[in-house]
Design an enzyme around this catalytic site. Structure first.
Site, PDB file in Angstrom:
ATOM      1  N   ASP A 153       0.800  -1.225   0.000  1.00  0.00           N
ATOM      2  CA  ASP A 153       0.000   0.000   0.000  1.00  0.00           C
ATOM      3  C   ASP A 153       0.834   1.278   0.000  1.00  0.00           C
ATOM      4  O   ASP A 153       1.299   1.714  -1.032  1.00  0.00           O
ATOM      5  CB  ASP A 153      -0.985  -0.017   1.165  1.00  0.00           C
ATOM      6  CG  ASP A 153      -2.015  -1.130   1.027  1.00  0.00           C
ATOM      7  OD1 ASP A 153      -1.800  -2.030   0.204  1.00  0.00           O
ATOM      8  OD2 ASP A 153      -3.035  -1.101   1.732  1.00  0.00           O
ATOM      9  N   GLU A 201      -4.163  -6.877  13.233  1.00  0.00           N
ATOM     10  CA  GLU A 201      -3.664  -6.692  11.876  1.00  0.00           C
ATOM     11  C   GLU A 201      -2.187  -6.309  11.876  1.00  0.00           C
ATOM     12  O   GLU A 201      -1.411  -6.761  11.033  1.00  0.00           O
ATOM     13  CB  GLU A 201      -4.498  -5.606  11.186  1.00  0.00           C
ATOM     14  CG  GLU A 201      -4.124  -5.336   9.745  1.00  0.00           C
ATOM     15  CD  GLU A 201      -4.939  -4.199   9.151  1.00  0.00           C
ATOM     16  OE1 GLU A 201      -4.899  -4.046   7.918  1.00  0.00           O
ATOM     17  OE2 GLU A 201      -5.603  -3.446   9.900  1.00  0.00           O
TER      18      GLU A 201
END
Length: 837
Positions: free
Chosen positions: A569, A807
């Protein structure tokens, strides 16, 4: 004489004139013999040319049409999934609805679905607030997740929704039945505080997909000694769902039988039908009104409901058993076996739990390695959440290519896959799934091969697989619009090659059994197409270079344009995207892919030469150093058009007179935009030392005696760069973009936090280099031991503190960040604990 001639020929004055004209024409043609011939040829040539142009135009538009259809045309080869649905009865039913706290469905494209909702009557708010159904971070549960799940026959889950603790479980009983057999589910609720609410409302529903071929009906208590939901569908035959109160007192019971607009609107439909009721003592309850299909716009000639919900409000402590009984295949009057309830169910569940815990220890040997009972329980939970997070989806992605003006639908297909997070990412992600497969294959090779088969049936004729699978209305409801369309120019890390490498090494003996080699034979041409797609569409301008497509070269909102296709990302790349970029991590992924393709080709007796040659070329350290080693820092990096002198700056506010012309902006500041303090130049992007820099190490492609491996080991162990007491941070503290926002609205994501998938690869690589005698072995072993202890210790402590796997983890405090429950690649901590690489 003329007369005699004329008389003898019989000619008239008119015919004589015609003859004279013909003679003149003949004389002219004799003088210009090529005139008529050339004009005819020219005309023929024009006709031919016009025909060719028309044909070329038709061919051109035909070819454009062909290109348009390639993006959603399936790969033309034998299907990967050859046994589906009831052909695998032991996995027909399952908890294949990971988005739900607890739900059951079959592996059928248009399965009937069942699920649980619950709420505390005193906490029910407007719009259905307080009703638990889908896994939502906004529910702020203290914890939830599977504690035991074998992926096939049973599961146990604990949910902490204070003051209540709910336990949900199921056991399947497929023996002697058609359509996948029977099952029993249990919901137990107890109050852990004794201080707050003492009643809870449990709702169990049965719903039909819009294309489910069948019907359902509720038979109430006053109409039958065995009330419940009765129905029949094409995929299930006839069945009955019944409810058995095992413990506790029922205060109120009601039901709803109606039509819901879609599976994504079940909670809304339920809430819109709530009513207030009073019992004989004047106690008031929130309940459901029964049959009201006629009030949902349903045509009068079709009063069939597609949604039945049964609500039981009970005094806690309370236990409810729900049985699903298949009644097809029995003759009239024949006794039909029923699934067990009460003590019999508890005994069968306990037997499953004992078997699971024994097998878990046999597979991972955590007790044998000295892990404490609390650590073993934590590992079982992490593992069970991965298997319990496997879902079965059906639908079509929305895709687009450069040849299609607008997005188009992919073909409809099923997908059997694990999911990264039941709350935030309850769908299939391509690069996550390769990491999930490392853990799943350690438990059940056949489940993992089935998952791979489903994914590769999504390969199109170009060799592309959409990276995010948003299939079905429930999955679509959880995805922002901007992320729905998948573009066929964009890749994703091909992590299934990690899974395949593990299968070809650790599980090689198992592959030769039970027809598994036949699965690999069917897979092989698809793997070839997938590899070729990466090796052609993602290649750079120089031989041996690659770049992730899809970066936005024109945006001024982002500090460093994201490379979503890389999976990393907002990890810093070249500040100004161009087609000349060289992305180190992608080169390493393709080198891994070539190596695995070579091994697979050898195993199957295929031509393996080109793959070995490609792998040898891409792992050649001299070539790697020439293209990706920055000469001054001696660190591996990307290369591209770059400057570090970038920052986000807010444009000046409008002048008062401009504000009057743009009144809508009076209360809104201009959005921050990127400003470059200098012209970018083509250079190594070595100021962004971090995960990308480690890829030659992570995928074990550096020579074991390389001096650059030595430097890399020292750099990653440096606390001012990547080392922390909790794992390796994603970006060096010295990087200009360390913990910097990419836009004013986007916090740093891969710019400092600790991610477990990359740390797992790092630990695996260190373990690998530590076993090879040479100058780097001792240092690799030392760092491996420290890193493994740090990772396992911090993930375990955070699980104990918060109740969740996360996460990512904060690089300064070690605390969990991002979404939870994230039982995707974070669950590879089990493999770290077991030291199974």
């Amino acid at each position: 004489m003329a007369r005699n001639t004329g008389s003898s020929s019989g000619s008239t004055p008119a015919s004589a004139a015609a003859a004279a004209a013909a003679a003149a024409s003949n004389a002219k043609q004799k003088r210009n013999p090529g005139f008529s011939l050339s004009s005819n040829l020219i005309l023929d040539k024009w006709k031919t040319m016009i025909g060719c142009v028309c044909l070329a135009i038709a061919s051109y538009f035909g070819y454009l049409g062909y290109l348009e259809t390639r993006v959603n045309t399936p790969f033309d080869h034998q299907k990967m999934v050859v046994h589906a649905g009831l052909e695998q009865p032991d996995r027909y039913w399952g908890s294949y609805r990971p988005l739900n706290y607890f739900g059951m469905k079959t592996r059928d494209p248009h399965s009937l679905v069942m699920g649980l909702m619950w709420y505390t009557p005193s906490n029910l708010g407007p719009g259905g607030q307080g009703i638990r159904h889908w896994c939502e971070q906004g529910d702020k549960l203290d914890s939830y997740g599977w504690t035991h799940h074998d992926g096939r026959s049973f599961g146990v889950q604990e949910i902490q929704d204070l003051p209540f603790e709910l336990k949900t479980s199921f056991v399947k009983y497929p023996e002697g039945k058609q359509y996948g057999g029977d099952w029993t589910a249990r919901i137990s609720v107890r109050n852990t505080t004794r201080a707050w609410d003492k009643s809870i409302s449990l709702i169990w529903y049965v719903a039909l997909d819009e294309r489910t071929n069948g019907h359902i009906k509720y038979v109430s208590d006053d109409k039958s000694p065995e009330p419940g939901v009765y129905g029949e569908t094409q995929g299930l035959g006839e069945f009955q769902v019944r409810f058995h109160a095992v413990k506790g007192k029922i205060l109120h019971k009601s039901y709803l039988s109606t039509v819901a607009p879609s599976l994504g609107k079940l909670k809304d439909t339920l809430f819109s039908h709530f009513r207030a009721f009073a019992d004989k003592r004047g106690n008031r309850f929130i309940g459901l009104p029964g049959e009201i299909v006629s009030q949902n716009g349903l045509p009068s000639n079709n009063p069939e409901p597609n949604f039945i919900a049964i609500q039981i409000t009970a005094e806690v402590d309370f236990t409810l058993d729900i049985t699903y009984q298949s009644t097809s295949g029995f003759s009239l009057g024949e006794s039909i076996p029923k699934p067990p309830t009460g003590r019999a169910y508890q005994d069968s569940l306990q037997a499953k739990i004992v078997q699971f815990e024994q097998r878990f220890e046999e597979r991972f040997r955590l007790k044998q390695k000295g892990h404490s009972p609390e650590e073993v329980r934590f590992a079982r939970n992490a593992f069970s959440n991965t298997l319990g997070g496997i879902g079965y989806f059906y639908g079509s992605s929305r895709v687009q290519s450069v040849h299609t003006k607008n997005p188009v639908p992919y073909w409809k297909a099923p997908l059997y896959t694990a999911v990264p997070s039941r709350s935030f990412f309850p769908r299939g992600f391509l690069w996550d799934e390769g990491f999930h497969g490392l853990l799943i294959s350690a438990w059940d090779v056949d489940i993992e091969l089935d998952i791979i088969c489903h994914w590769f049936d999504l390969l199109n004729v170009e060799g592309w697989i959409p990276r995010e699978q948003i299939l079905g209305v429930e999955a679509l409801a959880k995805v922002p619009e901007e992320f729905v369309t998948q573009r066929n120019s964009n890749a994703n890390p091909p992590t299934f090659f990690l899974t395949l490498r593990k299968l070809l090494t650790t599980h090689r003996a198992e592959l030769s059994q039970n027809g598994r080699l036949a699965t690999l034979e069917r897979l092989y041409p698809r793997m070839q197409a997938w590899f070729n797609w990466y090796n052609t569409t993602q290649k750079g301008e120089l031989l041996g270079t690659y770049l992730w497509r899809g970066r936005n070269a024109t945006t001024m909102r982002e500090l460093n344009p994201k490379s979503l296709s890389s999976g990393l990302d907002d990890y810093p790349r070249a500040s100004h995207p161009t087609d000349k970029e060289r992305h180190l991590d992608l080169r390493c992924w393709i080198a891994l892919a070539a190596s695995v393709m070579a091994e697979l080709s050898t195993l199957l007796g295929k031509d393996d030469v080109k793959y070995y040659e490609t792998a040898s070329y891409l792992t050649d350290n001299e070539q790697l150093n020439r293209l990706h080693l920055a000469p001054y820092s001696e660190q591996y990096s990307d290369w591209g058009l770059h400057t570090d002198q970038v920052k986000l700056k807010r444009p000046p506010a409008l002048a008062p007179q401009q504000q009057q012309r743009h009144q809508y902006q009076q209360q809104q500041q201009p959005e921050m935009r990127r400003v470059a303090g200098e012209e970018p130049t083509y250079q190594f992007v070595d100021s962004a030392f971090g995960y990308v820099s480690l890829f030659p190490l992570l995928l074990e492609q550096l020579d074991h005696d390389s001096p650059y491996l030595t430097k890399l080991l020292h750099d990653l162990r440096d606390p001012e760069q990547l080392w922390t007491n909790y794992g390796l941070r994603s970006l060096s503290k010295r990087s200009p973009l360390y913990m910097k926002r990419n836009t004013e609205h986007d916090p740093p994501y891969w710019r400092g936090p600790i991610w477990i998938n990359i740390n797992y690869l790092a630990a695996k690589a260190l373990h690998h280099y530590g076993k090879i005698d040479g100058p780097n072995a001792a240092l690799a072993r030392q760092i491996y031991a420290e890193l493994r202890d740090n990772l396992v210790g911090n993930i375990f402590r955070e699980y104990q503190r918060s109740g969740y796997l996360w996460e990512q983890y904060d690089d300064t405090t070690g605390q969990g960040k991002g979404c939870n429950l994230f039982s995707g690649w974070t669950a590879t901590v089990v493999l770290l604990m077991a030291e199974q690489f």
